[in-house]
Write a protein that holds these residues in place. Structure first.
Motif, PDB file in Angstrom:
ATOM      1  N   UNK A   2      52.299  18.036  58.035  1.00 54.18           N
ATOM      2  CA  UNK A   2      51.275  17.315  58.805  1.00 54.18           C
ATOM      3  C   UNK A   2      50.814  18.206  59.954  1.00 54.18           C
ATOM      4  N   UNK A   3      49.514  18.455  60.013  1.00 48.99           N
ATOM      5  CA  UNK A   3      48.964  19.355  61.028  1.00 48.99           C
ATOM      6  C   UNK A   3      47.942  18.623  61.879  1.00 48.99           C
ATOM      7  N   UNK A   4      48.075  18.768  63.196  1.00 51.58           N
ATOM      8  CA  UNK A   4      47.035  18.293  64.115  1.00 51.58           C
ATOM      9  C   UNK A   4      46.264  19.515  64.588  1.00 51.58           C
ATOM     10  N   UNK A  29      43.527  20.890  53.768  1.00 45.00           N
ATOM     11  CA  UNK A  29      43.771  19.628  53.074  1.00 45.00           C
ATOM     12  C   UNK A  29      43.896  19.874  51.563  1.00 45.00           C
ATOM     13  N   UNK A  30      43.063  20.777  51.041  1.00 49.46           N
ATOM     14  CA  UNK A  30      43.122  21.067  49.603  1.00 49.46           C
ATOM     15  C   UNK A  30      44.423  21.757  49.209  1.00 49.46           C
ATOM     16  N   UNK A  31      45.024  22.454  50.191  1.00 48.40           N
ATOM     17  CA  UNK A  31      46.333  23.071  49.917  1.00 48.40           C
ATOM     18  C   UNK A  31      47.465  22.043  49.992  1.00 48.40           C
ATOM     19  N   UNK A  32      47.137  20.789  50.324  1.00 47.65           N
ATOM     20  CA  UNK A  32      48.149  19.736  50.307  1.00 47.65           C
ATOM     21  C   UNK A  32      48.616  19.276  51.676  1.00 47.65           C
ATOM     22  N   UNK A  33      48.103  19.874  52.757  1.00 44.36           N
ATOM     23  CA  UNK A  33      48.504  19.430  54.095  1.00 44.36           C
ATOM     24  C   UNK A  33      47.816  18.106  54.425  1.00 44.36           C
ATOM     25  N   UNK A  34      48.500  17.274  55.210  1.00 41.78           N
ATOM     26  CA  UNK A  34      47.835  16.114  55.807  1.00 41.78           C
ATOM     27  C   UNK A  34      47.275  16.609  57.138  1.00 41.78           C
ATOM     28  N   UNK A  35      46.006  16.334  57.386  1.00 42.58           N
ATOM     29  CA  UNK A  35      45.349  16.913  58.565  1.00 42.58           C
ATOM     30  C   UNK A  35      44.740  15.828  59.448  1.00 42.58           C
ATOM     31  N   UNK A  36      45.100  15.889  60.727  1.00 45.83           N
ATOM     32  CA  UNK A  36      44.463  15.052  61.748  1.00 45.83           C
ATOM     33  C   UNK A  36      43.709  16.001  62.670  1.00 45.83           C
ATOM     34  N   UNK A  37      42.423  15.751  62.856  1.00 42.42           N
ATOM     35  CA  UNK A  37      41.578  16.624  63.663  1.00 42.42           C
ATOM     36  C   UNK A  37      41.177  15.878  64.934  1.00 42.42           C
ATOM     37  N   UNK A  38      41.298  16.550  66.070  1.00 43.20           N
ATOM     38  CA  UNK A  38      40.836  15.981  67.348  1.00 43.20           C
ATOM     39  C   UNK A  38      39.634  16.802  67.789  1.00 43.20           C
ATOM     40  N   UNK A  39      38.549  16.131  68.150  1.00 39.24           N
ATOM     41  CA  UNK A  39      37.343  16.871  68.526  1.00 39.24           C
ATOM     42  C   UNK A  39      36.899  16.563  69.949  1.00 39.24           C
ATOM     43  N   UNK A  40      36.333  17.599  70.596  1.00 42.22           N
ATOM     44  CA  UNK A  40      35.653  17.446  71.880  1.00 42.22           C
ATOM     45  C   UNK A  40      34.171  17.238  71.628  1.00 42.22           C
ATOM     46  N   UNK A  41      33.459  16.876  72.685  1.00 40.78           N
ATOM     47  CA  UNK A  41      32.002  16.793  72.614  1.00 40.78           C
ATOM     48  C   UNK A  41      31.444  18.204  72.392  1.00 40.78           C
ATOM     49  N   UNK A  42      30.302  18.306  71.704  1.00 37.17           N
ATOM     50  CA  UNK A  42      29.701  19.613  71.384  1.00 37.17           C
ATOM     51  C   UNK A  42      29.238  20.354  72.634  1.00 37.17           C
ATOM     52  N   UNK A 165      54.110  15.530  63.968  1.00 37.32           N
ATOM     53  CA  UNK A 165      53.407  16.604  63.252  1.00 37.32           C
ATOM     54  C   UNK A 165      54.251  17.875  63.199  1.00 37.32           C
ATOM     55  N   UNK A 166      54.069  18.651  62.143  1.00 39.36           N
ATOM     56  CA  UNK A 166      54.769  19.936  62.023  1.00 39.36           C
ATOM     57  C   UNK A 166      54.112  21.001  62.886  1.00 39.36           C
ATOM     58  N   UNK A 167      52.801  20.881  63.086  1.00 40.42           N
ATOM     59  CA  UNK A 167      52.100  21.873  63.905  1.00 40.42           C
ATOM     60  C   UNK A 167      51.021  21.199  64.742  1.00 40.42           C
ATOM     61  N   UNK A 168      50.796  21.756  65.935  1.00 36.82           N
ATOM     62  CA  UNK A 168      49.718  21.284  66.811  1.00 36.82           C
ATOM     63  C   UNK A 168      48.902  22.499  67.204  1.00 36.82           C
TER      64      UNK A 168
END
Ligand code: ADP
Ligand code: ASP
Ligand code: MG
Length: 240
Positions: A2-4, A29-42, A165-168
């Motif tokens: 699981x990656x953030x 994600x296609x490699x099989x990781x579960x991905x949570x993405x955090x975004x800032x304003x553009x 998560x495994x990575x941040x």
């Protein structure tokens, strides 16, 4: 796994950069990781929104300011989610409140009190990439709060902690943490690894590359933060 991953404003500045981030996210994600993405304003959106608000009312209410500013991150979340969709991968955007980020009611500088990640977990279990609007949460009354300038970093670390998560990974516009601002000092030296306390003292001396509370939270929860360039593919810096 699981990656953030968090993407800052410059890393999402225009359609090309949003597409580049979405390509990286989709690949993971296609490699099989579960991905949570955090975004800032553009880009400079948050600065522009603040200028707009001040033109309307120099002393507007902090509650209304938060409701307005939080929209910047929500717009990014929508665009990044649509970009991932354009690569053919299922994704869903969530506001801070939908992501279960509960804060105190200090508008403009709210502190995260707890994270209830059930909705994120449900979406991950359905095989989706989850894109969370950074910098925002919800107080006990159900009102939108913001976490202070640069606060999307703290959203990412709080989610990494709550989800185990495994990575941040914090993607930004420089390839790691340097001893001085590399934009001002071209001869600055990059750290391969830096401890929490040294990182906090750099921030205290003006290095806004990470939000101070994100580092405090990472230290308290024993989470390593990877600071990486969204553009270069260079190794970056591990904080912790
Ligand atoms: P983001 O939009 O990705 O959150 P920020 O602007 O908040 O990015 O942080 C990245 C910026 O921090 C860099 O562009 C750099 O100019 C600045 N910075 C200041 N001090 C440092 C430092 N010691 N190491 C790395 N970057 C630094
Ligand atoms: N968009 C907000 C700001 O400019 C939050 C962030 O970028 O982390 O401060
Ligand atoms: Mg920042």
């Amino acid at each position: 796994m699981l990656i953030v991953q968090k993407y800052g404003g410059t890393s999402l500045q225009d359609a090309g950069r949003i597409r580049a981030a979405a390509r990286r996210i989709t690949g993971l994600a296609q490699q099989g990781a579960r991905v949570v993405v955090v975004v800032s304003a553009q880009g400079d959106t948050t600065d522009t929104l603040i200028e707009n608000a001040v033109k309307i009312n120099r002393r507007g209410s902090a509650r209304e300011m938060d409701a307005y500013l939080a929209a910047g991150e929500q717009m990014s979340a929508g665009l990044v989610t649509m970009a991932i969709g354009a690569f053919g991968y299922p994704a869903v955007s969530l506001t801070g409140a939908q992501a279960g980020i509960h804060t105190d009611d200090v508008h403009g500088n709210a502190r995260i009190l707890r994270v209830e990640p059930d909705r994120i977990q449900k979406e991950l279990a359905e095989g989706k990439v989850v894109v969370v609007a950074g910098f925002q949460g919800v107080d006990q009354q159900g009102d939108i709060t913001t976490l202070g300038r640069g606060g999307s970093d703290t959203t990412a670390v709080a989610l990494a902690a709550a989800l185990g998560a495994d990575r941040c990974q914090i993607y930004t516009d420089v390839d790691g943490v340097y001893d001085r601002d590399p934009r001002i000092y071209p001869d600055a030296t990059r750290f391969g690894r830096i401890g929490y306390d040294k990182m906090l003292s750099l921030i205290e001396n003006g290095a806004q590359v990470l939000h101070d509370r994100s580092v405090e939270l990472a230290r308290d929860q024993g989470i390593s933060i990877e600071v990486l360039s969204a553009f270069s593919g260079n190794p970056g810096t591990i904080v912790g």
